[in-house]
Design a protein around this motif. Structure first.
Motif, PDB file in Angstrom:
ATOM      1  N   GLU A  27       0.730  -1.017  -0.060  1.00 44.61           N
ATOM      2  CA  GLU A  27       0.033   0.009   0.230  1.00 44.61           C
ATOM      3  C   GLU A  27       0.912   1.128  -0.138  1.00 44.61           C
ATOM      4  O   GLU A  27       1.867   1.162   0.713  1.00 44.61           O
ATOM      5  N   TYR A  28       0.314   2.392  -0.780  1.00 48.25           N
ATOM      6  CA  TYR A  28       1.400   3.462  -0.834  1.00 48.25           C
ATOM      7  C   TYR A  28       0.627   4.666  -0.170  1.00 48.25           C
ATOM      8  O   TYR A  28      -0.590   4.802  -0.175  1.00 48.25           O
ATOM      9  N   THR A  36       5.464 -10.517   8.537  1.00 48.92           N
ATOM     10  CA  THR A  36       5.915  -9.169   8.943  1.00 48.92           C
ATOM     11  C   THR A  36       5.516  -8.189   8.031  1.00 48.92           C
ATOM     12  O   THR A  36       5.104  -8.449   7.001  1.00 48.92           O
ATOM     13  N   ILE A  37       5.063  -7.045   8.727  1.00 49.00           N
ATOM     14  CA  ILE A  37       4.568  -5.835   8.056  1.00 49.00           C
ATOM     15  C   ILE A  37       5.519  -4.820   8.100  1.00 49.00           C
ATOM     16  O   ILE A  37       5.938  -4.320   9.133  1.00 49.00           O
ATOM     17  N   LEU A  38       6.136  -4.546   6.834  1.00 47.21           N
ATOM     18  CA  LEU A  38       7.244  -3.385   6.920  1.00 47.21           C
ATOM     19  C   LEU A  38       6.626  -2.123   6.555  1.00 47.21           C
ATOM     20  O   LEU A  38       5.966  -2.106   5.447  1.00 47.21           O
ATOM     21  N   VAL A  98       4.320  -2.516   3.383  1.00 47.78           N
ATOM     22  CA  VAL A  98       4.660  -3.899   2.553  1.00 47.78           C
ATOM     23  C   VAL A  98       4.351  -5.203   3.424  1.00 47.78           C
ATOM     24  O   VAL A  98       5.327  -5.164   4.425  1.00 47.78           O
ATOM     25  N   GLU A  99       3.578  -5.729   3.311  1.00 46.14           N
ATOM     26  CA  GLU A  99       3.186  -7.070   3.887  1.00 46.14           C
ATOM     27  C   GLU A  99       3.617  -8.248   3.492  1.00 46.14           C
ATOM     28  O   GLU A  99       3.498  -8.648   2.303  1.00 46.14           O
ATOM     29  N   LEU A 155      -0.200   2.834  12.245  1.00 41.36           N
ATOM     30  CA  LEU A 155       0.698   1.541  12.971  1.00 41.36           C
ATOM     31  C   LEU A 155      -0.452   0.760  13.829  1.00 41.36           C
ATOM     32  O   LEU A 155      -0.174  -0.564  13.815  1.00 41.36           O
ATOM     33  N   HIS A 156      -1.234   1.429  14.525  1.00 39.64           N
ATOM     34  CA  HIS A 156      -2.317   0.735  15.302  1.00 39.64           C
ATOM     35  C   HIS A 156      -3.228  -0.123  14.474  1.00 39.64           C
ATOM     36  O   HIS A 156      -3.514  -1.135  14.925  1.00 39.64           O
ATOM     37  N   SER A 157      -3.337   0.218  13.407  1.00 37.47           N
ATOM     38  CA  SER A 157      -4.519  -0.413  12.543  1.00 37.47           C
ATOM     39  C   SER A 157      -3.723  -1.619  11.915  1.00 37.47           C
ATOM     40  O   SER A 157      -4.686  -2.498  11.375  1.00 37.47           O
ATOM     41  N   LEU A 158      -2.671  -1.820  12.155  1.00 40.86           N
ATOM     42  CA  LEU A 158      -1.875  -3.122  11.328  1.00 40.86           C
ATOM     43  C   LEU A 158      -2.011  -4.361  12.477  1.00 40.86           C
ATOM     44  O   LEU A 158      -1.737  -5.551  11.990  1.00 40.86           O
TER      45      LEU A 158
END
Length: 322
Positions: free
Chosen positions: A145-146, A168-170, A163-164, A199-202
């Motif tokens: 996602e951009y 890991t989600i980067l 980038v998932e 970040l919380h939404s991840l």
């Protein structure tokens, strides 16, 4: 990125008195990031070279079953390319590389990068020759996602990539700068608010790695001449530093390098071209890996490549995981 069984590291016994996130203090209270009166410069052993070293670049080797991530503000792909960019990129051979301030206007056709990284994602903002973020990977992601959700600024696509991977989600980042004379501090506040929510939404199902040029320091150990810069220089104001701590606390995250080097001072990732900063050892540590705290035990090393200076006014930072 491949997730493997957790193992204990020196980080588990790190001194966390100053490094552990806490709720941000109110304006009326002293900030934990405020100057202590002990100003620092880079230690004598840190190189003062103005150009990338010649000859073979000797970097810390890694085990084949480890995964290495690299972050580097390159100040411009075009300019760094002429000063040894690819020589370092090949020597490091990171599994995932996050490049900030690429300043590209379109996805580049670059033979060197193409030969190394089959998966490339270039975040490009609306303003030509400005900002820019890229994630280069040998590992195929699940989703990309951009931009930063909710951040109403035309530069957002050139500042953040999410980038998932499988485990890991980067979140690769070139953060907003508060600007000369703090003229864009309000924009930085909006950025921090949106970033905290993003970040919380991840969620907690996967490890989250927020990394890149974050344009903020943790405390006075991370910049030279702190006492003269507090609340005057972008990246070292109570507003920014306290917001940074709040973002980490809200999301149970930590600064990997600081956790592994709790007592280090004067270890910088950026030395401005002006003012002979590199030769004087006067820099800032503003390029960081921020991790979910539960992921810290898998970090084998987090290192600043002090000698890799000259292709950019920043040096790379690498993190190796098992």
């Amino acid at each position: 990125m491949v997730k493997r069984a957790a193992s204990s590291t020196a980080a588990e016994s790190s001194k966390k008195a100053r490094a552990t996130p806490t709720s941000a203090p109110t304006a009326a209270t002293a900030s934990p990031a405020a100057p202590t009166g002990q100003d620092h410069i880079a230690p004598d052993w840190v190189p003062r070279n103005a150009q990338l070293p010649t000859g073979t670049l000797k970097l810390t080797p890694r085990a084949e079953d480890h995964v290495r991530l690299m972050i580097w503000n390159i100040t411009s792909l075009k300019s760094s390319d002429a000063k040894g960019f690819m020589r370092y990129l090949r020597a490091e051979d990171a599994d995932v590389a996050v490049l900030s301030e690429t300043k590209v206007n379109d996805k580049p056709s670059h033979a060197g990068i193409d030969a190394m990284y089959p998966y490339q994602y270039w975040g490009i903002g609306e303003k030509k020759g400005y900002a820019g973020i890229a994630v280069l990977s040998k590992i195929k992601p699940v989703k990309v996602e951009y931009g930063l959700p909710g951040f109403d600024d035309p530069s957002t696509r050139g500042r953040l990539l999410t980038v998932e991977f499988a485990h890991t989600i980067l979140v690769g980042t070139y953060a907003v700068n508060a600007g000369d004379n703090l003229k864009t501090l309000d924009t930085k506040r909006r950025w921090n608010d949106c970033l905290e929510k993003h970040l919380h939404s991840l969620g907690q199902a996967k490890d989250v790695v927020w990394c890149g040029d974050l344009n903020v320091v943790w405390d006075d150990r991370d910049l030279a001449g702190a006492s003269k810069k507090w609340n005057k220089s972008a990246g070292y104001t109570q507003d920014e530093c306290d917001a940074h701590r709040r973002v980490l606390a809200t999301n149970d995250m930590c600064d990997a390098w600081r956790e592994l080097h709790p007592d280090a001072v004067g270890h910088y990732t950026y030395y401005g071209w002006r003012g002979n900063c590199r030769a004087r050892g006067a820099g800032w540590r503003i390029d960081s890996f921020i991790l979910s705290r539960k992921a810290l035990a898998r970090v084998q090393a987090c290192e600043i490549r002090h000698e890799i200076y000259g292709a950019s006014d920043h040096v790379p930072v690498v993190r190796t995981n098992n």
